[in-house]
Design a protein around this motif. Structure first.
Motif, PDB file in Angstrom:
ATOM      1  N   UNK A  49       0.729  -1.107  -0.090  1.00  0.00           N
ATOM      2  CA  UNK A  49       0.166  -0.006  -0.130  1.00  0.00           C
ATOM      3  C   UNK A  49       0.844   1.277  -0.032  1.00  0.00           C
ATOM      4  N   UNK A  50       2.023   1.227   1.007  1.00  0.00           N
ATOM      5  CA  UNK A  50       2.937   2.315   0.955  1.00  0.00           C
ATOM      6  C   UNK A  50       3.488   2.572  -0.480  1.00  0.00           C
ATOM      7  N   UNK A  51       3.805   1.552  -1.190  1.00  0.00           N
ATOM      8  CA  UNK A  51       4.569   1.673  -2.474  1.00  0.00           C
ATOM      9  C   UNK A  51       3.660   2.025  -3.444  1.00  0.00           C
ATOM     10  N   UNK A  52       2.516   1.468  -3.606  1.00  0.00           N
ATOM     11  CA  UNK A  52       1.418   2.205  -4.464  1.00  0.00           C
ATOM     12  C   UNK A  52       1.263   3.664  -4.317  1.00  0.00           C
ATOM     13  N   UNK A  53       0.975   3.918  -3.031  1.00  0.00           N
ATOM     14  CA  UNK A  53       0.940   5.327  -2.886  1.00  0.00           C
ATOM     15  C   UNK A  53       2.021   6.394  -3.150  1.00  0.00           C
ATOM     16  N   UNK A  54       3.281   5.773  -2.800  1.00  0.00           N
ATOM     17  CA  UNK A  54       4.417   6.311  -3.437  1.00  0.00           C
ATOM     18  C   UNK A  54       4.544   6.474  -4.844  1.00  0.00           C
ATOM     19  N   UNK A  55       3.968   5.564  -5.536  1.00  0.00           N
ATOM     20  CA  UNK A  55       4.244   5.565  -7.097  1.00  0.00           C
ATOM     21  C   UNK A  55       3.135   6.485  -7.516  1.00  0.00           C
ATOM     22  N   UNK A  56       2.070   6.685  -6.945  1.00  0.00           N
ATOM     23  CA  UNK A  56       0.985   7.579  -7.356  1.00  0.00           C
ATOM     24  C   UNK A  56       1.706   9.268  -7.175  1.00  0.00           C
ATOM     25  N   UNK A  57       2.083   9.315  -6.039  1.00  0.00           N
ATOM     26  CA  UNK A  57       2.741  10.632  -5.678  1.00  0.00           C
ATOM     27  C   UNK A  57       3.858  11.209  -6.724  1.00  0.00           C
ATOM     28  N   UNK A  58       4.867   9.844  -7.068  1.00  0.00           N
ATOM     29  CA  UNK A  58       5.834  10.135  -7.843  1.00  0.00           C
ATOM     30  C   UNK A  58       5.417  10.324  -9.140  1.00  0.00           C
ATOM     31  N   UNK A  59       4.223   9.976  -9.840  1.00  0.00           N
ATOM     32  CA  UNK A  59       3.686  10.248 -11.081  1.00  0.00           C
ATOM     33  C   UNK A  59       3.009  11.727 -10.970  1.00  0.00           C
ATOM     34  N   UNK A  60       2.554  11.939  -9.900  1.00  0.00           N
ATOM     35  CA  UNK A  60       1.924  13.336  -9.866  1.00  0.00           C
ATOM     36  C   UNK A  60       3.050  14.336  -9.653  1.00  0.00           C
ATOM     37  N   UNK A  61       3.782  13.976  -8.903  1.00  0.00           N
ATOM     38  CA  UNK A  61       5.044  14.981  -8.719  1.00  0.00           C
ATOM     39  C   UNK A  61       5.927  15.134 -10.114  1.00  0.00           C
ATOM     40  N   UNK A  62       6.188  14.064 -10.761  1.00  0.00           N
ATOM     41  CA  UNK A  62       6.588  14.130 -12.271  1.00  0.00           C
ATOM     42  C   UNK A  62       5.887  15.071 -13.119  1.00  0.00           C
ATOM     43  N   UNK A  63       4.331  14.970 -13.114  1.00  0.00           N
ATOM     44  CA  UNK A  63       3.593  15.594 -14.109  1.00  0.00           C
ATOM     45  C   UNK A  63       3.801  17.346 -13.590  1.00  0.00           C
ATOM     46  N   UNK A  64       3.673  17.686 -12.313  1.00  0.00           N
ATOM     47  CA  UNK A  64       3.960  19.062 -12.064  1.00  0.00           C
ATOM     48  C   UNK A  64       5.450  19.319 -12.385  1.00  0.00           C
TER      49      UNK A  64
END
Length: 148
Positions: free
Chosen positions: A120-135
């Protein structure tokens, strides 16, 4: 060894393997986040930044820091002694065989909860990484659009 014991041993090995796979993915993603963070910092110093670029970039970097925090929390060792090495370190050599022969199903359940929490932590971190990269990409577009 009975069929039920064999099934428990297979399930136990499968859960431990899933934890190892999740930890390996976490390590790779943490290295990737660090590389993106360093690259973004380098690019940001070279570009003329306007206010929208600064805001998008700062929020993107914040999301990367949050992702790194989740990844580090996911790999943090469990020192409560519930499973594996920490528990064995508290036992005498005579107590270890008894601990190993205890209820394997309880150990599978505990390790499964640990695996789900890590995943679950890994999945959330992937989501945050994608959002951060997009920004960060958006920040570069803002910077380049403002420079033209």
């Amino acid at each position: 060894m009975s069929a039920a014991d064999r099934n428990l041993a297979v399930a136990h090995a499968e859960v431990k393997a899933e934890i190892a796979r999740t930890d390996a993915k976490t390590g790779l993603l943490l290295a990737f986040v660090g590389a993106v963070f360093a690259g973004a910092w380098t690019v940001a110093r070279a570009l003329p930044l306007n206010l929208p670029a600064c805001l998008a970039g700062a929020f993107g970097m914040g999301l990367l820091v949050a992702a790194a925090g989740l990844l580090l929390r996911s790999t943090r060792p469990n020192m409560r002694g519930a499973h594996g090495f920490p528990l064995w370190a508290t036992l005498t050599p005579a107590e270890i065989p008894g601990a190993l022969s205890n209820d394997l199903a309880a150990d599978i359940a505990g390790l499964s909860r640990l695996a789900v929490a890590k995943f679950t932590s890994l999945r959330r971190a992937v989501d945050l990484t994608c959002a951060g990269g997009a920004l960060l990409v958006l920040a570069v577009l803002f910077a380049l659009g403002g420079a033209v």
